[in-house]
Every structure is written in C-alpha cells, then in structure tokens.
Design an enzyme around this catalytic site. Sequence first.
Site, short mmCIF file in Angstrom:
data_model
loop_
_atom_site.label_atom_id
_atom_site.label_comp_id
_atom_site.label_asym_id
_atom_site.label_seq_id
_atom_site.Cartn_x
_atom_site.Cartn_y
_atom_site.Cartn_z
N SER A 90 36.20 45.11 43.07
CA SER A 90 35.28 44.00 42.84
C SER A 90 34.06 44.36 42.02
O SER A 90 33.25 43.47 41.72
CB SER A 90 34.86 43.38 44.17
OG SER A 90 35.92 42.61 44.69
N TYR A 108 32.50 34.65 50.16
CA TYR A 108 33.05 35.47 49.08
C TYR A 108 34.45 34.98 48.74
O TYR A 108 35.33 34.95 49.60
CB TYR A 108 33.08 36.90 49.57
CG TYR A 108 33.32 37.96 48.55
CD1 TYR A 108 32.25 38.61 47.93
CD2 TYR A 108 34.60 38.38 48.23
CE1 TYR A 108 32.46 39.63 47.02
CE2 TYR A 108 34.83 39.39 47.33
CZ TYR A 108 33.76 40.01 46.73
OH TYR A 108 33.98 41.02 45.82
N SER A 109 34.66 34.60 47.48
CA SER A 109 35.97 34.09 47.07
C SER A 109 36.35 34.65 45.71
O SER A 109 35.66 34.43 44.71
CB SER A 109 35.94 32.55 47.00
OG SER A 109 37.16 32.06 46.44
N GLY A 149 33.68 47.88 45.51
CA GLY A 149 34.99 47.25 45.49
C GLY A 149 36.02 48.09 46.19
O GLY A 149 35.90 49.32 46.24
#
Length: 409
Positions: free
Chosen positions: A94, A200-201, A343
Amino acid sequence: MTGNGNSGFSEPAPDGAAEAPGVATTDSGDLPKAAAGQDRPELQKAIQEIVDSGFAGVQLRVHDERGEWVDSAGVRKLGEAAKPPTNGHFRIGSNTKTFAATLVLQLVADGKIGLDAPAADYLPEFKLDRRITVRMLLQHTSGVFNFTGEYYPDGTIVAGIPWQGQEWVDNRFHTYRPQELVELALSKPARFEPGTDWSYSNTNYVLARLLVEQVTGRSFAEEMQRRIMKPLGLTGTVVPETSPDIPEPHAHGYYTYQDAGQWKTVDITRMNPSWTSTGGDMISTTRDLHLFISGLMDGKLLPAPLLAEMCTPHPTGIPNMDYGLGVFVLTTDDGGTLITHNGGFAGWAALMYSTPDGSKTLTASLTTGNAELAFAEWAEAFQKAQHRLVNEVFCGGQAGSDDEAAPAQ
C-alpha cells in the site's frame, strides 16, 4: 496493507544518481553497510530481533543527522545462507497509494482535476454516487466497498475477491482488470454514506488510477514514470501491471497458510499483482522509497498548499494515527509527527516513514518465512517490527514498548 485495511495491517536527482557519500555501490545495486563512523549496533540488533521473531529477511535504510545507514538481516531465500540484498527490489504493497495520491494531486495542481469535484465527472461509466469527491477517494471517506472484503465491528464479513488461502495460491497468476475490481466493489453495499466516516478501501485507489488514465489519456505506469520516477531518479521502481516478475536482485517472499488442516508454505515471489492493482501493486527499493518520501516532503513533487492538504490529518479511529490524502499522519510515543504509509500482503511488508520536512527517513522491506503463523499473527509481528524501528530511529529507542505497536496499513 493491501488486503483488508480495516484489520489494522512516500533538487530531483539525475537518473542513476549515486548513493550518499560514504556508501559504496556495486554493479548489482546491492549496497554494503555504511562506512566507518556509521556503525549503528542498535539498528543491527533491531533488525536481527525482527528476523528472530519469524521473518525470513529484513532490509533497512535510515537517513538522519548521522548520515545514511543501510543493512540487512536474515536470508534472501529459505534454505540458503546469503543475506537479503541491501538494495533489493520488493513489493511495496500500500505504499503504492502514496505514489498514486501524489500523481492525482499533481493533476490537481495542473488544473486537470478538481480535488472537491465529483469523481463521477471523470469516470461517468461507473455511475458513482455524485457525493463522492476526488478528495474522498484519496482520504478513504467515500464509503465505497473494499474489493478485498469488508470486516465490520460486529464480526460480519462481506467477502470480496479471494486474496488468502488455497484459492488465492491456485489463482495467483490470474489477471484482473481494474474496471473489474471496481465493478465488483460497486455491486456490494457501500460501507457508509459518502463523507460521513472513514474506512480503508483499496477500491478508492483503483478509481484514482482510472481517473489518472482518463484525464491524461496515458497509462498509469507512463504517468508515474514521467511525473515522479524520472524526475526523482527512481531507477529501481516498477509499476508491474500484470507482470508476475520482480527485477533482480531481490529476496524471496513466502506465504504460509492452512489448507485442510495442514500448514503449507509456498514461494510467491512471482505473482500477478493485478489482483490488488493500485491498492498495492508497485515494486521498489529502500533507496527509491527514501528518495520518493524525502522528495515529496521536501516539496519537489507538489506545491506547498497541496502538500499541506495531503498531510492534513483526518480522524480514522486508529489510536495516534490519522489519514491525510494517501498518507497516514502518525503521532509517535514521544509526541512527534511522522508521515507514513506502510504496506503488506502475503509474503511481503514494506515500511516508509519520514519527518514532515523529509530530513529523516526510514524505509524497509520485510519478507515472511515459513513459521506456522496465521495472517493475524503475522500482522501482529509486523506491527511490533514497525514500532521497534520507529522508536529506534525517531524516538531515540526510549519511548513505549513493543506491545504498544501502532496498527499496520
């Protein structure tokens, strides 16, 4: 993180710029530990303890008032003795979102995108709720379903695409189109009304990718190369799209899971990352992540007003950790502020931290090993690893305890 983020799991250098003084560079891109005077036993101890907790390998790079420090611990590949390369390539998960948000904000600066305009104006084919703005996509306040699944506080789970277990292992070379991921997400109920909450998407950032492509008429990879990678001299960073390959040198990533009551470990170094798309598909190095996050914070990529917008915290409900536009704003144990976006997904984890002025950074890669740990246990170990390193680098190694780790992303 790239799976279910709600569970709690960054002067432009010329192309091929040399490393900081005192650090030799080899033809392979591998970097030895910094020269005499840069010995950091506390950091060496920290990365060894991370390996001892069950990770296969760690690469760590620190830039601070003492200069640059680079080292690695553990192994490059299970069953071999060689350490991970100190500037090896790895999947950054991420952290991709920070790159994507920067790209969108550059287009805002150019007047091609309105930050508070309806995202539907740029992506009419998806018939998005017109209350969803571009800002909400970057801030995770759109309410759009996360295509990797939603986990609700009451224990309810609404599944998305498979990203764990035998089903994912069997299909890890499958190609997903970004539009396919968005359509799947939009076929599910929204998590909340636009702008009323934070969640969070990964879908938000696939929409951001498509928005960039729609507005520029070029691929996301082309725009990333033109606007960020080339100006900053990011020679080890890749937008892989559907390619399963990772450039050499690199450590190997492993996924350990249970199937039919049996523990299995599989080398997932090669995988098709289109299942996560801009939720977390990019590849980079600790050097490039340092150049990116320090350059971003130093104003090399965005005008000051937009950089300030990017780093303005919005409440998330996560203790000491709010969200801006593509970055987390972390309050450290000693009351300081860091800009970060880590991430992780099966086999890999990546860390990227910076002070708000870009003068001190920490970038790292962790690869998981073959210990019999469930995903939640890996996430907990990842959290503790983050906390330990942040305390050593930014808080003098004195604040807090490993048991108070901040949630991973």
